[in-house]
Scaffold this active site. Structure first.
Site, PDB file in Angstrom:
ATOM      1  N   TYR A 177       6.537  45.199  91.736  1.00  0.00           N
ATOM      2  CA  TYR A 177       7.265  46.678  91.462  1.00  0.00           C
ATOM      3  C   TYR A 177       7.361  47.177  90.280  1.00  0.00           C
ATOM      4  CZ  TYR A 177      11.716  44.744  89.784  1.00  0.00           C
ATOM      5  OH  TYR A 177      12.613  44.337  88.905  1.00  0.00           O
ATOM      6  N   ARG A 231       3.731  35.127 109.956  1.00  0.00           N
ATOM      7  CA  ARG A 231       4.324  34.110 108.687  1.00  0.00           C
ATOM      8  C   ARG A 231       3.431  32.867 108.318  1.00  0.00           C
ATOM      9  NH1 ARG A 231       7.871  30.495 106.796  1.00  0.00           N
ATOM     10  NH2 ARG A 231       9.136  31.079 105.058  1.00  0.00           N
ATOM     11  N   LYS A 285       6.253  41.426  87.148  1.00  0.00           N
ATOM     12  CA  LYS A 285       7.437  42.124  87.784  1.00  0.00           C
ATOM     13  C   LYS A 285       7.239  42.040  89.143  1.00  0.00           C
ATOM     14  CE  LYS A 285      10.104  46.428  86.585  1.00  0.00           C
ATOM     15  NZ  LYS A 285      11.160  45.853  86.311  1.00  0.00           N
ATOM     16  N   GLU A 325      16.165  36.978  77.952  1.00  0.00           N
ATOM     17  CA  GLU A 325      16.474  38.198  78.170  1.00  0.00           C
ATOM     18  C   GLU A 325      17.564  38.462  79.223  1.00  0.00           C
ATOM     19  OE1 GLU A 325      13.234  40.148  80.295  1.00  0.00           O
ATOM     20  OE2 GLU A 325      12.985  38.361  81.590  1.00  0.00           O
ATOM     21  N   LEU A 336      10.077  39.617  80.714  1.00  0.00           N
ATOM     22  CA  LEU A 336       9.271  40.772  81.219  1.00  0.00           C
ATOM     23  C   LEU A 336       9.127  41.793  79.919  1.00  0.00           C
ATOM     24  CD1 LEU A 336       8.418  42.339  83.847  1.00  0.00           C
ATOM     25  CD2 LEU A 336      10.198  43.950  83.136  1.00  0.00           C
TER      26      LEU A 336
HETATM   27  N1  PLP Z   1      13.721  42.457  81.725  1.00  0.00           N
HETATM   28  C1  PLP Z   1      13.987  42.418  82.957  1.00  0.00           C
HETATM   29  C2  PLP Z   1      14.300  40.987  83.743  1.00  0.00           C
HETATM   30  C3  PLP Z   1      13.965  43.632  83.703  1.00  0.00           C
HETATM   31  O1  PLP Z   1      14.287  43.705  84.931  1.00  0.00           O
HETATM   32  C4  PLP Z   1      13.943  44.910  82.969  1.00  0.00           C
HETATM   33  C5  PLP Z   1      13.953  46.219  83.717  1.00  0.00           C
HETATM   34  O2  PLP Z   1      14.035  46.118  84.982  1.00  0.00           O
HETATM   35  C6  PLP Z   1      13.804  44.792  81.859  1.00  0.00           C
HETATM   36  C7  PLP Z   1      13.538  43.463  81.131  1.00  0.00           C
HETATM   37  C8  PLP Z   1      13.383  45.984  80.905  1.00  0.00           C
HETATM   38  O3  PLP Z   1      11.858  46.638  81.060  1.00  0.00           O
HETATM   39  P1  PLP Z   1      11.855  48.302  80.967  1.00  0.00           P
HETATM   40  O4  PLP Z   1      12.240  48.601  79.515  1.00  0.00           O
HETATM   41  O5  PLP Z   1      10.137  48.340  81.292  1.00  0.00           O
HETATM   42  O6  PLP Z   1      12.541  48.976  82.116  1.00  0.00           O
END
Ligand code: PLP
Length: 279
Positions: free
Chosen positions: A33, A100, A147, A179, A203
């Site tokens: 996503y 499934r 993601k 994070e 991410l």
């Molecule tokens: N880290 C995680 C786990 C996230 O879910 C998100 C955003 O949804 C981010 C970092 C920040 O990413 P972005 O700046 O691309 O929104």
């Protein structure tokens, strides 16, 4: 049409949108996503989000349903139909619907979903005051750079934070700050901006990239390395970055004040520079 959905090429009111119970996104979290927001009614950093969607798709061997140009056309059409002053666009691509079975057939048709909803901008009072966070063990899988819609560990972390009355869970894997559950984490130490390096454990945030560029332009030294919980707690400043949080100061972690207990000068300056970029 206010809250708008899109399923496999067709726009419809969000309330009427449904997908199959056999969709692999629903059954296995087998999908990816993106979340994009508008500023001035226009999608912000669309190219970067679509590039990351492509990387996520490639990483899980998912056929990209559309070219970037086609995505952009659909997104603009969704924004036009929804007609909100500012909108939050959610894109999701799953491997499709099938009886499934963990293993999947290569020829499955991906399910593409988009929603366009009204965006409530971050509360300026909260932005000015900063937020609280708590640290938590990072129990996520080993490919946090993808993601993926499989967000159970993030869901549990954010829920625990919410129940504790704080905004974000700051995740720590083997002693290293990775994070947040919905954001990237940045730490200011002796005037140096420190944040976890890109790789499998975070991410690669679009906002993270913008803010690191802004910091370098401001002459702030940037170190992309992990920091320990102790460094986090002893930091002069800590802030979060993300599409929905923008640049958001963290003023208390695990009940202890960070730095002066208010968003510091680096956080405020980068937040200001970020807002100049968004118009
Ligand atoms: N880290 C995680 C786990 C996230 O879910 C998100 C955003 O949804 C981010 C970092 C920040 O990413 P972005 O700046 O691309 O929104």
């Amino acid at each position: 049409m206010p809250e708008t959905a899109f399923i496999n090429g067709r726009f419809l009111p969000l309330a009427d949108a449904t997908v199959s119970v056999e969709d692999r996104g629903f059954q296995f979290g087998d999908g990816i996503y993106e979340v994009i927001r508008t500023y001035g009614g226009r999608p912000f950093k669309l190219e970067s989000h679509l590039a990351r969607l492509e990387r996520s798709a490639q990483a899980i061997g998912l056929r990209q349903p559309y070219t970037r140009e086609r995505w952009a056309q659909y997104i603009l059409e969704g924004l036009r139909l929804a007609a909100f002053p500012e909108a939050k666009i959610y894109l999701q691509v799953t491997r499709g619907a099938a009886p499934r079975d963990h293993a999947y057939a290569q020829e499955l048709e991906p399910t593409v979903v988009m929603t366009v909803r009204d965006l409530r901008p971050p509360n300026p009072t909260v932005q000015a005051a900063g937020v609280q966070a708590m640290t938590m063990e990072d129990i996520r899988w080993g490919r946090c750079d993808i993601k993926s819609v499989n967000l159970l560990a993030n869901v549990l972390a954010r829920q625990q934070a919410t129940r504790a009355g704080v905004f974000e869970a700051i995740l720590i894997r083997e002693g290293r700050v990775t994070e947040g559950s919905v954001s990237n984490v940045m730490v200011v130490h002796n005037g140096i901006l420190v944040t976890a390096p890109e790789g499998a454990h975070i991410l690669s945030g679009v906002t993270r990239g913008i803010v690191l560029d802004l910091a370098r332009q401001e002459g702030i030294s940037v170190q992309e390395r992990y920091c320990s919980r102790q460094e986090l707690m002893e930091a002069a400043e800590v802030f979060l970055t993300g599409t929905t949080v923008e640049v958001l100061g963290v003023v208390r972690i695990d009940g202890q004040p960070i730095g002066s207990g208010a968003p510091g000068p680096v956080t405020r300056s980068l937040a200001k520079r970020f807002h100049e970029q968004t118009g």
